[in-house]
Scaffold this active site. Structure first.
Site, PDB file in Angstrom:
ATOM      1  N   ARG A  63       1.005  -1.128  -0.138  1.00 31.68           N
ATOM      2  CA  ARG A  63       0.061  -0.038  -0.044  1.00 31.68           C
ATOM      3  C   ARG A  63       0.935   1.175  -0.071  1.00 31.68           C
ATOM      4  O   ARG A  63       1.706   1.379   0.993  1.00 31.68           O
ATOM      5  CB  ARG A  63      -0.878   0.050   1.214  1.00 31.68           C
ATOM      6  CG  ARG A  63      -1.608   1.280   1.363  1.00 31.68           C
ATOM      7  CD  ARG A  63      -2.657   1.202   2.344  1.00 31.68           C
ATOM      8  NE  ARG A  63      -3.818   0.645   2.180  1.00 31.68           N
ATOM      9  CZ  ARG A  63      -4.938   0.575   2.602  1.00 31.68           C
ATOM     10  NH1 ARG A  63      -5.121   1.532   3.537  1.00 31.68           N
ATOM     11  NH2 ARG A  63      -6.001   0.076   2.046  1.00 31.68           N
TER      12      ARG A  63
ATOM     13  N   HIS B  83      -7.614   0.942  -6.210  1.00 31.89           N
ATOM     14  CA  HIS B  83      -7.680  -0.034  -5.109  1.00 31.89           C
ATOM     15  C   HIS B  83      -8.369  -1.134  -5.292  1.00 31.89           C
ATOM     16  O   HIS B  83      -9.697  -1.452  -5.008  1.00 31.89           O
ATOM     17  CB  HIS B  83      -8.610   1.087  -3.616  1.00 31.89           C
ATOM     18  CG  HIS B  83      -8.487   0.188  -2.313  1.00 31.89           C
ATOM     19  ND1 HIS B  83      -7.573  -0.939  -2.332  1.00 31.89           N
ATOM     20  CD2 HIS B  83      -8.939   0.422  -1.287  1.00 31.89           C
ATOM     21  CE1 HIS B  83      -7.751  -1.291  -0.995  1.00 31.89           C
ATOM     22  NE2 HIS B  83      -8.575  -0.329  -0.302  1.00 31.89           N
TER      23      HIS B  83
ATOM     24  N   GLN C 124     -10.122  -3.608  -3.179  1.00 30.05           N
ATOM     25  CA  GLN C 124     -11.538  -3.078  -2.464  1.00 30.05           C
ATOM     26  C   GLN C 124     -12.541  -3.627  -3.613  1.00 30.05           C
ATOM     27  O   GLN C 124     -13.665  -4.130  -3.146  1.00 30.05           O
ATOM     28  CB  GLN C 124     -11.363  -1.772  -2.400  1.00 30.05           C
ATOM     29  CG  GLN C 124     -12.696  -1.193  -1.901  1.00 30.05           C
ATOM     30  CD  GLN C 124     -12.890  -1.665  -0.151  1.00 30.05           C
ATOM     31  OE1 GLN C 124     -11.985  -1.445   0.535  1.00 30.05           O
ATOM     32  NE2 GLN C 124     -14.059  -2.242  -0.151  1.00 30.05           N
TER      33      GLN C 124
ATOM     34  N   CYS D  77     -16.136   1.721   1.377  1.00 34.46           N
ATOM     35  CA  CYS D  77     -15.171   0.947   1.700  1.00 34.46           C
ATOM     36  C   CYS D  77     -14.514   0.840   3.098  1.00 34.46           C
ATOM     37  O   CYS D  77     -13.825  -0.025   3.518  1.00 34.46           O
ATOM     38  CB  CYS D  77     -13.857   0.898   0.566  1.00 34.46           C
ATOM     39  SG  CYS D  77     -13.363   2.789   0.916  1.00 34.46           S
TER      40      CYS D  77
HETATM   41  N1   CP Z   1     -11.038  -0.188   2.789  1.00 31.07           N
HETATM   42  C1   CP Z   1      -9.830  -0.323   3.117  1.00 31.07           C
HETATM   43  O1   CP Z   1      -8.945  -0.463   2.354  1.00 31.07           O
HETATM   44  O2   CP Z   1      -9.562   0.007   4.559  1.00 31.07           O
HETATM   45  P1   CP Z   1      -8.126   0.308   5.278  1.00 31.07           P
HETATM   46  O3   CP Z   1      -7.597   1.571   4.936  1.00 31.07           O
HETATM   47  O4   CP Z   1      -8.434   0.228   6.944  1.00 31.07           O
HETATM   48  O5   CP Z   1      -7.459  -0.795   4.864  1.00 31.07           O
HETATM   49  N1  NVA Z   2      -9.950   6.652  -0.687  1.00 32.86           N
HETATM   50  C1  NVA Z   2      -9.526   6.279   0.650  1.00 32.86           C
HETATM   51  C2  NVA Z   2      -9.877   4.886   0.772  1.00 32.86           C
HETATM   52  C3  NVA Z   2      -9.314   4.038   1.981  1.00 32.86           C
HETATM   53  C4  NVA Z   2      -9.497   2.645   2.056  1.00 32.86           C
HETATM   54  C5  NVA Z   2      -8.151   6.506   0.870  1.00 32.86           C
HETATM   55  O1  NVA Z   2      -7.472   6.784  -0.139  1.00 32.86           O
HETATM   56  O2  NVA Z   2      -7.598   6.983   1.837  1.00 32.86           O
END
Ligand code: CP
Ligand code: NVA
Length: 308
Positions: A107, A134, A137, A266
């Site tokens: 990530r 993502h 997700q 999400c």
């Molecule tokens: N939705 C999601 O990816 O959550 P986190 O940021 O908690 O991993």
């Molecule tokens: N759009 C959000 C998603 C978190 C899972 C972010 O990137 O912070």
């Protein structure tokens, strides 16, 4: 062995196979305790590195638990604690990790970082979120929609708010899974125009609708996400809130949607901002099933990456 970098860079058939396997594995587990192994142990003897350059609750824990259920072991690593956070190149990190582990999930910020990691690594790399997508997700989201409402093909997803990383993966999924898409948010926060163009070019109906009530009127699924993503400058917070306030998913907005439309987010949610408590906790919300399905979908993604 294959990388899982984006929905658009993965074959439609492969995506379908992964979802079928995710559902089968979920059903096979039934409601046994989370810490008990699956009957099949396809990751036995394998080590998975989970690298986080941004915070995470769901991704971190669901990948970790998923690997353990499949018989593997994990190392959860913070980019800042690695030499990666102190000047070592992505490529060198990838080469070294490839000597130790069987699979890398990362990530991070720019999509180029994941690309570079995948190019230099000799083991598969999974995109666990970047500033622009993502994909894990969206696999969980499609799985969740289909559990509740049957095939997503031919349905319409209405995205409310910021055209962010999750919205962009949804756009890619619309082409791959054959559903229509409405983006409803302020012009300043539109998703990447090239992704909207690609979806239109594929023959799907891709609509931009600035009026939120009209946007949800024919939606089968209404989706929203935070107004300020992890890659966004803190200084943009007030401006984003001002632009996005009309797009809050609340009971008044959902009154315009078809009766059987369901709602996803999400998570993490900012209750009272992009989504109201009554919708989040109401009968149309499948948000916590969606969070659970991260676990099942990612187990299938990891098996596909490793070919096991
Ligand atoms: N939705 C999601 O990816 O959550 P986190 O940021 O908690 O991993
Ligand atoms: N759009 C959000 C998603 C978190 C899972 C972010 O990137 O912070």
């Amino acid at each position: 062995m294959s990388d899982f970098l984006d929905i658009a860079s993965t074959d439609a058939d492969a995506l379908r196979d992964m979802l079928a396997r995710a559902s089968a594995m979920k059903a096979a587990r039934g409601d046994r305790p989370k810490g008990t192994p699956d009957d099949e142990q396809p990751l036995a003897g394998r080590v998975v590195a989970l690298i986080f350059e941004k915070p995470s609750t769901r991704t971190r824990i669901s990948f970790d638990v998923g690997v353990r259920q499949m018989g593997g072991t994990t190392m959860v690593l913070s980019g800042a604690d690695m030499q990666l956070g102190h000047g070592e190149t992505i490529a060198d990190t990838a080469r070294v990790l490839s000597r130790y582990v069987d699979l890398i999930m990362i990530r991070t910020f720019g999509a180029d970082i994941v690309q570079e990691m995948a190019q230099a690594a000799s083991v598969p790399v999974i995109n666990g979120l970047t500033d622009s997508s993502h994909p894990c997700q969206i696999m969980a989201d499609v799985m969740t929609y289909e559990e509740h409402r049957g095939p997503i093909a031919g349905k319409r997803v209405a995205w409310m708010g910021d055209g962010n990383n999750v919205a962009q993966s949804f756009l890619q999924a619309a082409e791959r899974f054959g559903f229509d898409f409405t983006f409803s948010g302020p012009e300043q926060l539109d998703p990447d125009p090239s992704l909207m163009g690609a979806l239109r070019a594929s023959g799907r109906d891709m609509r931009v609708e600035r009026d939120p009530a009209r946007a949800v009127a024919d939606a089968d699924l209404v989706v929203t996400d935070t107004w300020v993503s992890m890659g966004d400058a803190e200084s943009s917070r007030q401006r984003r809130h001002n632009l996005l306030r009309p797009y809050q998913v609340n009971a008044a907005l959902m009154a315009n949607a078809p009766e059987d439309a369901i709602v996803m987010h999400c998570l993490p949610a900012h209750r009272g901002e992009e989504i109201s408590d009554d919708v989040m906790d109401g009968p149309r919300s499948v948000i916590f099933d969606e969070a659970e399905n991260r676990l099942h979908a990612q187990k299938a993604i990891m098996r596909w990456c490793l070919g096991v």
